[in-house]
Design a protein around this motif. Structure first.
Motif, PDB file in Angstrom:
ATOM      1  N   THR A  19      -7.634  -2.663   2.417  1.00  9.21           N
ATOM      2  CA  THR A  19      -6.665  -3.932   3.083  1.00  9.21           C
ATOM      3  C   THR A  19      -7.037  -5.372   2.940  1.00  9.21           C
ATOM      4  OG1 THR A  19      -6.314  -1.933   4.262  1.00  9.21           O
ATOM      5  CG2 THR A  19      -5.413  -4.161   4.928  1.00  9.21           C
ATOM      6  N   VAL A  22      -6.614  -6.454  -0.248  1.00 10.13           N
ATOM      7  CA  VAL A  22      -4.843  -6.327  -0.359  1.00 10.13           C
ATOM      8  C   VAL A  22      -4.443  -7.905  -0.358  1.00 10.13           C
ATOM      9  CG1 VAL A  22      -2.756  -5.389  -0.435  1.00 10.13           C
ATOM     10  CG2 VAL A  22      -4.087  -4.097  -1.135  1.00 10.13           C
ATOM     11  N   TRP A  26      -3.121 -11.043  -1.491  1.00 10.19           N
ATOM     12  CA  TRP A  26      -1.094 -11.113  -1.580  1.00 10.19           C
ATOM     13  C   TRP A  26      -1.388 -12.815  -0.856  1.00 10.19           C
ATOM     14  CZ3 TRP A  26      -1.600 -12.296   3.958  1.00 10.19           C
ATOM     15  CH2 TRP A  26      -0.117 -12.989   4.195  1.00 10.19           C
ATOM     16  N   VAL A  64       5.060  -6.436  -5.547  1.00  6.44           N
ATOM     17  CA  VAL A  64       5.428  -5.210  -5.793  1.00  6.44           C
ATOM     18  C   VAL A  64       4.428  -4.218  -7.012  1.00  6.44           C
ATOM     19  CG1 VAL A  64       6.814  -3.480  -7.528  1.00  6.44           C
ATOM     20  CG2 VAL A  64       7.547  -5.207  -6.541  1.00  6.44           C
ATOM     21  N   LEU A  66       1.666  -5.007  -6.331  1.00  7.72           N
ATOM     22  CA  LEU A  66       0.197  -5.040  -4.787  1.00  7.72           C
ATOM     23  C   LEU A  66       0.390  -3.842  -4.068  1.00  7.72           C
ATOM     24  CD1 LEU A  66      -2.180  -5.980  -4.252  1.00  7.72           C
ATOM     25  CD2 LEU A  66      -1.158  -7.712  -2.819  1.00  7.72           C
ATOM     26  N   ILE A  67       1.960  -3.117  -4.361  1.00 11.01           N
ATOM     27  CA  ILE A  67       2.038  -2.291  -2.977  1.00 11.01           C
ATOM     28  C   ILE A  67       1.573  -1.271  -3.730  1.00 11.01           C
ATOM     29  CG2 ILE A  67       3.992  -1.004  -1.685  1.00 11.01           C
ATOM     30  CD1 ILE A  67       4.701  -3.745  -0.790  1.00 11.01           C
ATOM     31  N   TRP A  68       1.707  -0.832  -4.976  1.00 13.14           N
ATOM     32  CA  TRP A  68       2.115   0.185  -5.818  1.00 13.14           C
ATOM     33  C   TRP A  68       0.435   0.730  -5.666  1.00 13.14           C
ATOM     34  CZ3 TRP A  68       5.748   3.720  -5.863  1.00 13.14           C
ATOM     35  CH2 TRP A  68       7.122   4.313  -6.012  1.00 13.14           C
ATOM     36  N   GLN A  70      -2.084  -0.079  -4.080  1.00 11.21           N
ATOM     37  CA  GLN A  70      -2.808   0.025  -2.690  1.00 11.21           C
ATOM     38  C   GLN A  70      -2.310   1.081  -2.678  1.00 11.21           C
ATOM     39  OE1 GLN A  70      -1.425  -1.692   0.796  1.00 11.21           O
ATOM     40  NE2 GLN A  70      -3.486  -1.643   1.940  1.00 11.21           N
ATOM     41  N   ASN A  71      -0.914   1.673  -2.541  1.00 12.94           N
ATOM     42  CA  ASN A  71      -0.964   3.189  -2.659  1.00 12.94           C
ATOM     43  C   ASN A  71      -1.479   4.101  -3.298  1.00 12.94           C
ATOM     44  OD1 ASN A  71       1.201   1.687  -0.118  1.00 12.94           O
ATOM     45  ND2 ASN A  71       2.608   2.287  -1.332  1.00 12.94           N
ATOM     46  N   GLU A  86      -0.150  15.030   2.974  1.00  9.47           N
ATOM     47  CA  GLU A  86       0.795  16.098   2.135  1.00  9.47           C
ATOM     48  C   GLU A  86       0.392  17.174   1.326  1.00  9.47           C
ATOM     49  OE1 GLU A  86       4.124  13.129  -0.546  1.00  9.47           O
ATOM     50  OE2 GLU A  86       4.573  12.669   1.446  1.00  9.47           O
TER      51      GLU A  86
ATOM     52  N   TYR B 119       6.439  -8.129   2.442  1.00 11.61           N
ATOM     53  CA  TYR B 119       6.043  -6.370   2.809  1.00 11.61           C
ATOM     54  C   TYR B 119       5.146  -5.934   2.127  1.00 11.61           C
ATOM     55  CZ  TYR B 119      11.437  -5.473   3.920  1.00 11.61           C
ATOM     56  OH  TYR B 119      12.243  -4.899   4.656  1.00 11.61           O
ATOM     57  N   VAL B 120       3.843  -6.924   1.584  1.00 17.15           N
ATOM     58  CA  VAL B 120       2.543  -6.334   1.362  1.00 17.15           C
ATOM     59  C   VAL B 120       2.147  -6.524   2.822  1.00 17.15           C
ATOM     60  CG1 VAL B 120       0.617  -7.386   0.668  1.00 17.15           C
ATOM     61  CG2 VAL B 120       2.436  -7.628  -0.436  1.00 17.15           C
ATOM     62  N   ASN B 123       3.012  -3.172   4.875  1.00 17.05           N
ATOM     63  CA  ASN B 123       2.467  -2.007   4.099  1.00 17.05           C
ATOM     64  C   ASN B 123       0.949  -1.185   3.878  1.00 17.05           C
ATOM     65  OD1 ASN B 123       2.534   0.351   2.204  1.00 17.05           O
ATOM     66  ND2 ASN B 123       1.544  -0.617   0.883  1.00 17.05           N
ATOM     67  N   SER B 124      -0.084  -2.637   4.633  1.00 21.89           N
ATOM     68  CA  SER B 124      -0.939  -3.033   4.707  1.00 21.89           C
ATOM     69  C   SER B 124      -1.467  -2.736   6.418  1.00 21.89           C
ATOM     70  CB  SER B 124      -2.093  -3.613   4.327  1.00 21.89           C
ATOM     71  OG  SER B 124      -1.094  -5.141   4.131  1.00 21.89           O
ATOM     72  N   ALA B 319       3.944   9.084   2.683  1.00 19.30           N
ATOM     73  CA  ALA B 319       5.618   8.786   2.392  1.00 19.30           C
ATOM     74  C   ALA B 319       6.339   7.496   2.826  1.00 19.30           C
ATOM     75  CB  ALA B 319       7.293   9.577   2.611  1.00 19.30           C
ATOM     76  N   ARG B 321       4.857   5.056   2.767  1.00 18.15           N
ATOM     77  CA  ARG B 321       3.611   3.916   2.207  1.00 18.15           C
ATOM     78  C   ARG B 321       4.848   4.104   1.118  1.00 18.15           C
ATOM     79  NH1 ARG B 321      -1.449   5.907   3.457  1.00 18.15           N
ATOM     80  NH2 ARG B 321      -1.659   7.350   1.562  1.00 18.15           N
ATOM     81  N   ARG B 322       4.441   4.752   0.458  1.00 14.66           N
ATOM     82  CA  ARG B 322       5.569   5.082  -0.556  1.00 14.66           C
ATOM     83  C   ARG B 322       6.922   4.096  -0.721  1.00 14.66           C
ATOM     84  NH1 ARG B 322       4.504  10.477  -2.264  1.00 14.66           N
ATOM     85  NH2 ARG B 322       6.426  10.790  -1.355  1.00 14.66           N
ATOM     86  N   VAL B 324       8.018   1.987   1.547  1.00 13.22           N
ATOM     87  CA  VAL B 324       7.730   0.457   1.298  1.00 13.22           C
ATOM     88  C   VAL B 324       7.728   0.123   0.218  1.00 13.22           C
ATOM     89  CG1 VAL B 324       6.068  -1.470   2.150  1.00 13.22           C
ATOM     90  CG2 VAL B 324       6.514   0.938   3.787  1.00 13.22           C
ATOM     91  N   GLY B 325       6.855   0.872  -0.895  1.00 11.95           N
ATOM     92  CA  GLY B 325       6.962   0.719  -2.322  1.00 11.95           C
ATOM     93  C   GLY B 325       8.568   0.389  -3.070  1.00 11.95           C
ATOM     94  N   TRP B 326       8.878   1.634  -2.119  1.00 12.58           N
ATOM     95  CA  TRP B 326      10.165   1.587  -3.051  1.00 12.58           C
ATOM     96  C   TRP B 326      11.249   0.393  -2.411  1.00 12.58           C
ATOM     97  CZ3 TRP B 326      11.279   3.568  -7.734  1.00 12.58           C
ATOM     98  CH2 TRP B 326      10.630   5.201  -8.028  1.00 12.58           C
ATOM     99  N   LEU B 328      10.431  -2.072  -1.564  1.00 13.04           N
ATOM    100  CA  LEU B 328      10.673  -3.806  -2.498  1.00 13.04           C
ATOM    101  C   LEU B 328      10.972  -3.928  -3.776  1.00 13.04           C
ATOM    102  CD1 LEU B 328       9.456  -6.526  -1.361  1.00 13.04           C
ATOM    103  CD2 LEU B 328       7.395  -6.023  -2.467  1.00 13.04           C
ATOM    104  N   LEU B 329      10.739  -2.540  -3.895  1.00 12.83           N
ATOM    105  CA  LEU B 329      11.392  -2.903  -5.559  1.00 12.83           C
ATOM    106  C   LEU B 329      12.865  -3.089  -5.427  1.00 12.83           C
ATOM    107  CD1 LEU B 329      10.452  -2.141  -8.453  1.00 12.83           C
ATOM    108  CD2 LEU B 329      11.095  -0.109  -8.607  1.00 12.83           C
TER     109      LEU B 329
END
Lengths: 86, 602
Positions: A19, A22, A26, A64, A66-68, A70-71, A86, B119-120, B123-124, B319, B321-322, B324-326, B328-329
């Motif tokens: 974090t 990131v 950011w 964008v 950066l978020i992907w 991090q995930n 999951e 959004y960063v 997400n974080s 899901a 987290r993912r 959030v990525g979607w 922002l895209l």
């Protein structure tokens, strides 16, 4: 129990470090780059003044990605410690 | 054709819906060729889209608390991303953003950076942890993490003030679009818009809002991108203009130097119109304004409850987290288009080498242009030969910022069906945001104030009736305030972000990231940040105080946030650490796996 707590502590340490990384990127994209737009503008990128490009597109693409990123890393950390949900 | 549960067939349902919408668009284009009038097409677009939203809203009706509050936590990441994007992109983003870039130049880009970079932080720092917590609303998190009704109550107050400020602007935008397209008075348009909003949210709560927001995102993004790409191809700016308008930025800088950016010589007597006085791209001296604006918008994004609660609806932490990525895209598609649209529109108006230009042409020729006549007649545009030389100068061409999006199809000579599409897109943007905000307010009041504080014994049926009655009242109150037309769309939108970040940002972040944070600290943080921020807003906006360090009324979060942080840390350290039970709760929040902190039907 203590082994568990130890694993949880290491999981949190890795999560925290990710974090922080990131947030540093950011900070650069959202504050440093706009702050130095004037000097970046002397360079050209795709025909744009670079500073302008960063403010209207470059930083946004950076967010964008950066978020992907991090995930992706966070999923790996969660799986390493067996705490993914999951 | 469609079997099984709705959520198993999302791709099929929304693909069909998108095809249906495109087919409707083609049908309208055919009607236009056959001689249908502009007004008939506009009404057709509005009625068709609202009818679809109403059907989705009706099919999503529910009597379960978890479906009403968090859509049953079964929204896949991709679709939650679309719903969040629609929830997020308001009437202001859709209608006013490109105009803001057109007139505001570099300092205004703080909104572009702020409304995406936030959004960063979501997400974080926030979304995955709040999802793990399992709360229904944002005050639910504050109330459980810190304990006690007072903390919960403070969070409710901040939430209501921030969201209500925002929602009046959205209802205002809905009313403006309905009024213009249907040709009814603005006040009537506001109430008609509100009716459409209720149709989406009353019966199904969060579930209804989620599935209509996905549909609204599809409409709004098609409506935003189609005119830009069409216009660009027609005018020869490239197939996808987004990556190739760099030359236009340089050219505008030349033209600005040639014409000179000066203030208008006098008032033209039309409200809200202005001439271009800010250079397209000259950061000199405005860095502080740009960055402070971006900070307020980013931290506001990460504390606005209607956005955070969207991430409570996903099936898992991963899901969340993912998605959030979607989100922002999907948001990015609009936000990187707005500056392209603003730049190309400006070039079309300014560059004498292009057939569409108006600056430097004779006054008579410009006044007789079809689109100039049309938009002048509705008070969105004015041309006045103030220097008396018979030529339209840059400081004699007055526009309302909204016109950049609304009039692009006409400036570039596109068919009217495109304008109908834009109206439907603007309406989708404003309605989807208003839905999310009204639900955030009504849910906080019904779940946190009524159920958790006033009547903890109420059964599900009673809770959901209260939630719906509150929704009606708050919506009506919002519409009543909106019909007074107190501020422009963007002023109040920025305030909502400042209220949210002043009061909620640090209590939310530190609730997860600092175990030592306790109830007294959180209350101090919310009260201190919110009150000082509001006081500063009042003093600068109405009290005649000179802004400190150039921090004006749209940036008051810069004052509120540090106060909130300091109050929270100091008071937390002066009072005892939270109990072992609460510290364990924080530990559990930080790990994705396992049961949520709050039960599934709390």
């Amino acid at each position: 129990m203590s082994a568990n707590a130890d694993a949880a502590a290491r999981h949190w340490e890795k999560t925290r470090n990710l974090t922080i990384l990131v947030l540093i990127v950011w900070f650069i994209l959202s504050m440093v780059v706009p702050w130095i737009t004037n000097s970046l503008n002397s360079m050209n990128f795709l025909g744009f003044p670079l500073g302008y490009y960063m403010c209207v597109q470059g930083s946004l693409i950076g967010f964008v990605v950066l978020i992907w990123f991090q995930n992706w890393r966070q999923d790996a950390i969660d799986e390493e410690f067996g705490v993914a949900d999951e | 054709m469609i079997k099984g549960k709705f959520t198993d067939n999302l791709a099929k349902v929304y693909a069909l819906y998108t095809l249906g919408f495109l087919a409707f668009f083609v049908l309208m284009a055919v009607f236009e060729k056959m001689g249908a009038g502009a007004k008939a097409i506009g009404i057709g677009f509005l009625c068709f889209t609202i009818a679809i939203y109403a059907i989705i809203g009706y099919l999503s009706r529910t009597a379960e608390a978890s479906a009403y509050y968090v859509a049953g936590r079964e929204v896949p990441a991709l679709y939650n991303g679309m719903a969040t994007a629609a929830d997020w992109m308001s009437g202001a983003s859709f209608v006013a953003l490109a105009g803001g870039v057109y007139f505001g130049g570099y300092p205004y880009l703080g909104f572009i950076i702020g409304w995406t970079g936030g959004y960063v932080l979501v997400n974080s720092l926030m979304a995955p942890y709040l999802r793990k917590f399992g709360c229904y609303t944002v005050p639910d998190f504050i109330g459980t993490r810190y304990g006690g009704n007072l903390a919960r109550f403070c969070a409710i107050v901040v939430l209501v003030v921030a969201s209500f400020t925002y929602v009046t602007a959205q209802i205002n935008a809905t009313g403006t679009i309905a009024a213009q397209t249907l040709g009814v008075p603005f006040e009537l348009g506001v109430w008609m818009g509100l009716l459409g909003i209720f149709v989406c949210s009353m019966l199904g709560g969060m579930r209804g809002v989620t599935w209509t927001q996905v549909a609204q995102y599809i409409v709004l993004i098609i409506a935003y991108l189609t005119p830009i790409i069409w216009m660009s191809n027609k005018q020869g700016f490239g197939i996808i203009p987004h990556f190739s308008y760099g030359g236009a930025v340089h050219r505008i800088a030349e033209l600005e130097a040639q014409y000179g950016l000066s203030k208008a010589a006098g008032d033209v007597g039309v409200k809200g119109v202005r001439v271009l006085t800010t250079p397209q791209n000259s950061p000199a001296g405005n860095e502080w304004g740009m960055v402070t604006l971006a900070i307020c918008m980013m931290c506001g994004t990460a504390s606005l409850p209607h956005i955070l609660m969207r991430y409570f609806t996903t099936p898992s932490v991963r899901a969340a987290r993912r998605s959030v990525g979607w989100s922002l895209l999907f948001i990015f598609f609009l936000y990187f288009s707005a500056p392209a649209l603003a730049t190309l529109t400006k070039l079309q108006l300014l560059d004498p080498n292009l057939a569409t230009s108006v600056i430097g042409k004779s006054f008579e020729e410009v006044s007789n242009l079809e689109w100039v006549k049309h938009w002048s007649s509705v008070g969105m545009l004015a041309v006045a030969d103030q220097s008396g030389d018979g030529i339209v100068q840059l400081n004699e061409f007055f526009m309302r910022p909204d016109i950049v999006v609304l009039a692009t199809p006409e400036i570039a000579g596109l068919p009217y069906v495109i304008s109908g599409l834009v109206a439907a897109g603007g309406l989708a943007a404003a309605m989807s945001t208003a839905d999310g905000l009204l639900l955030a307010i009504a849910n906080a009041l019904s779940h946190d104030l009524y159920y958790k504080i006033i009547d903890p014994k109420a059964d599900t049926r009673k809770r959901l009736i209260v939630a719906r009655v509150l929704l009606l009242f708050i919506g009506a109150a919002g519409a009543a305030v909106a019909s007074l037309r107190l501020t422009g769309i963007l002023g109040s939108v920025a305030w909502a972000f400042d209220f949210a970040c002043s009061g909620l940002f640090f209590p939310l972040v530190l609730g997860v990231w600092w175990k030592r944070a306790n109830k007294a600290g959180a209350i101090a943080g919310m009260v201190g940040g919110f009150c000082v921020g509001s006081w500063y807003l009042y003093m600068v906006y109405a009290g005649g105080m000179a802004p400190w360090w150039g921090i004006d009324h749209i940036r008051f979060g810069i004052i509120g946030m540090p106060v909130s942080l300091i109050c929270m840390i100091v008071v937390s350290l002066l009072t005892p650490a939270p109990s072992a039970e609460i510290q364990k709760m924080v530990d559990d929040t930080r790990i994705p796996s396992g049961e949520t902190i709050l039960g599934s039907s709390h």
